[in-house]
Design a protein around this motif. Structure first.
Motif, short mmCIF file in Angstrom:
data_model
loop_
_atom_site.label_atom_id
_atom_site.label_comp_id
_atom_site.label_asym_id
_atom_site.label_seq_id
_atom_site.Cartn_x
_atom_site.Cartn_y
_atom_site.Cartn_z
N PRO A 80 37.21 25.24 40.50
CA PRO A 80 36.21 26.27 40.35
C PRO A 80 35.09 25.79 39.52
CG PRO A 80 38.33 27.08 39.96
CD PRO A 80 38.41 25.80 40.24
N ILE A 81 35.06 24.88 38.60
CA ILE A 81 33.98 24.30 37.74
C ILE A 81 32.80 23.56 38.57
CG2 ILE A 81 34.83 22.14 37.10
CD1 ILE A 81 33.88 22.65 34.21
N SER A 82 33.25 23.16 39.78
CA SER A 82 32.34 22.71 40.76
C SER A 82 31.87 23.41 41.75
CB SER A 82 33.13 21.20 41.25
OG SER A 82 33.36 20.29 40.46
N SER A 83 32.31 24.76 42.05
CA SER A 83 32.00 25.77 42.84
C SER A 83 31.01 26.72 42.35
CB SER A 83 33.25 26.32 43.26
OG SER A 83 34.25 25.91 43.54
N LYS A 84 30.49 27.45 43.35
CA LYS A 84 29.52 28.45 42.74
C LYS A 84 30.04 29.36 42.23
CE LYS A 84 25.77 31.38 44.99
NZ LYS A 84 25.02 31.82 46.24
N PRO A 85 29.56 30.09 41.03
CA PRO A 85 30.52 31.19 40.18
C PRO A 85 30.14 32.59 40.99
CG PRO A 85 28.36 30.43 39.13
CD PRO A 85 28.61 29.54 40.26
N PRO A 86 30.96 33.50 40.47
CA PRO A 86 30.65 34.76 40.93
C PRO A 86 29.37 35.20 40.67
CG PRO A 86 32.86 34.78 39.81
CD PRO A 86 31.99 33.27 39.47
N PRO A 87 28.69 36.07 41.54
CA PRO A 87 27.46 36.86 41.28
C PRO A 87 27.37 37.48 39.88
CG PRO A 87 28.54 37.93 43.14
CD PRO A 87 29.16 36.76 42.73
N ALA A 88 26.22 37.80 39.30
CA ALA A 88 25.98 38.23 37.89
C ALA A 88 26.69 39.65 37.94
CB ALA A 88 24.62 38.22 37.55
N GLN A 89 26.70 40.45 38.89
CA GLN A 89 27.22 41.93 38.78
C GLN A 89 28.82 41.60 38.82
OE1 GLN A 89 25.63 40.55 41.47
NE2 GLN A 89 26.43 41.15 43.47
N ILE A 90 29.36 40.68 38.85
CA ILE A 90 30.80 40.64 38.57
C ILE A 90 31.06 40.00 37.35
CG2 ILE A 90 32.89 39.42 39.46
CD1 ILE A 90 32.09 39.54 42.28
N LYS A 91 31.67 40.79 36.49
CA LYS A 91 31.85 40.45 34.96
C LYS A 91 33.05 39.41 34.85
CE LYS A 91 30.26 44.75 33.19
NZ LYS A 91 30.27 46.09 32.34
N GLN A 92 33.03 38.43 34.14
CA GLN A 92 34.04 37.57 34.00
C GLN A 92 34.76 37.68 32.39
OE1 GLN A 92 33.19 33.50 35.18
NE2 GLN A 92 31.29 34.17 35.91
N VAL A 93 36.04 38.08 32.45
CA VAL A 93 36.60 37.70 31.15
C VAL A 93 37.68 36.89 31.23
CG1 VAL A 93 38.16 39.15 29.51
CG2 VAL A 93 36.27 40.28 30.93
N HIS A 94 37.70 35.72 30.37
CA HIS A 94 38.57 34.83 30.52
C HIS A 94 39.73 34.84 29.19
CE1 HIS A 94 36.94 33.39 33.95
NE2 HIS A 94 35.40 33.30 33.27
N ILE A 95 40.97 35.08 29.17
CA ILE A 95 41.64 35.18 28.10
C ILE A 95 42.43 33.89 27.94
CG2 ILE A 95 43.63 36.67 27.07
CD1 ILE A 95 42.62 38.92 29.08
N ILE A 96 42.43 33.53 26.69
CA ILE A 96 42.92 32.29 26.38
C ILE A 96 44.22 32.47 25.09
CG2 ILE A 96 41.29 30.74 27.25
CD1 ILE A 96 40.09 30.40 24.69
N GLY A 97 45.11 31.65 25.23
CA GLY A 97 46.08 31.43 23.94
C GLY A 97 46.00 30.34 23.46
N GLY A 98 45.85 30.35 21.74
CA GLY A 98 45.56 29.34 20.84
C GLY A 98 46.58 28.25 21.05
N LYS A 99 47.62 28.48 21.33
CA LYS A 99 48.77 27.69 21.27
C LYS A 99 49.21 27.17 22.72
CE LYS A 99 50.64 29.12 16.82
NZ LYS A 99 51.88 29.52 16.25
#
Length: 266
Positions: free
Chosen positions: A200-219
């Motif tokens: 994904p990091i080397s791919s084209k991201p979603p268009p701006a109208q698609i909101k992105q929420v990335h949820i991460i665990g600290g541990k």
């Protein structure tokens, strides 16, 4: 000694091949429906809840990598975990929800065109993405929704980012412990490179109208915060941090509150 190791490997492979023992009770308890939809070139198990919410919003879930390897040495006979977190998240969702199975997962390991590459080196390949997209769009033709939120856990987050731009009516994509930088992840764990997969990091991201929420665990020691942050620094998106959570705990317990937060903020 060699015989003992061989027997242990066989036992592990058999145990992995019977990896769905919690799923039937989960399906019955939550009144989930299931079917198989053909993609191209693979078939996909689909789970969905009965229309719980009287609205046009759909939560579309994608499960994680499960058990592709046993002890990091032997390819599993069946990659489906004993308890799929994404399926459990979908089961407790009070919105209209569907889980699109990855090729060969959820009792599909002997289905059309299945081979071990599909849960190892090619788990995020173009063939996997294209087939899942075809199956998803087939399902959506029968069950149309005007507002779709794609939700992916772990490796399902990888696929969520690759699929979301190509699914009609997607307004947001949400990843939980999502592996969004495959090269970083394999190097961090000293794994073999997933050289047949799309990163994904080397791919084209979603268009701006698609909101992105990335949820991460600290541990989270499996998909560390640095992996998700590296993607967000390059392609944007919102980070939600849960400092005391790891890769597995405690997403299911917190999920109803996370869904409420998503509904409020999206």
């Amino acid at each position: 000694m060699k015989l003992s190791l061989l027997l242990l490997t066989i036992v592990l492979l058999v145990n992995c091949a019977t990896g769905l023992h919690t799923t039937p009770s989960l399906i019955e308890k939550n009144a989930l429906a299931q079917t198989v939809i053909p993609g191209h070139p693979f078939d996909h198990k689909i789970f969905h809840n009965s229309a719980r919410a009287n609205n046009n919003t759909l939560h579309l879930y994608i499960a994680g990598d499960g058990i592709p390897w046993i002890e990091g040495k032997h390819i599993a006979a069946n990659p489906t975990p004993n308890k799929s977190l994404a399926l459990n998240l979908m089961a407790v969702d009070t919105h209209n929800a569907v889980l699109i199975g990855r090729p060969c997962y959820f009792e599909m390991e002997n289905a059309r065109n299945c081979q071990p590459d599909l849960w190892t080196f090619a788990r995020f390949s173009q063939d996997v993405v294209s087939s899942m997209l075809k199956a998803t769009n087939e399902w959506l033709e029968i069950h149309p929704h005007s507002n779709i939120i794609v939700i992916g856990y772990s490796g399902g987050g990888t696929l969520a980012m690759l699929l979301a731009p190509h699914i009609p009516n997607v307004t947001a994509v949400v990843t939980i412990a999502g592996n969004l930088n495959i090269e970083h992840w394999t190097k961090e764990h000293d794994y073999l490179p997933l050289n047949q997969s799309i990163d994904p990091i080397s791919s084209k991201p979603p268009p701006a109208q698609i909101k992105q929420v990335h949820i991460i665990g600290g541990k989270d020691k499996n998909v560390t915060a640095e992996i998700t942050l590296s993607y967000v620094h390059k392609h944007g998106g919102i980070i939600w941090r849960y400092p005391e959570f790891n890769h597995y705990c405690c997403w299911l317990d917190e999920w109803p509150r996370i869904l409420q937060r998503l509904e409020t903020e999206l």
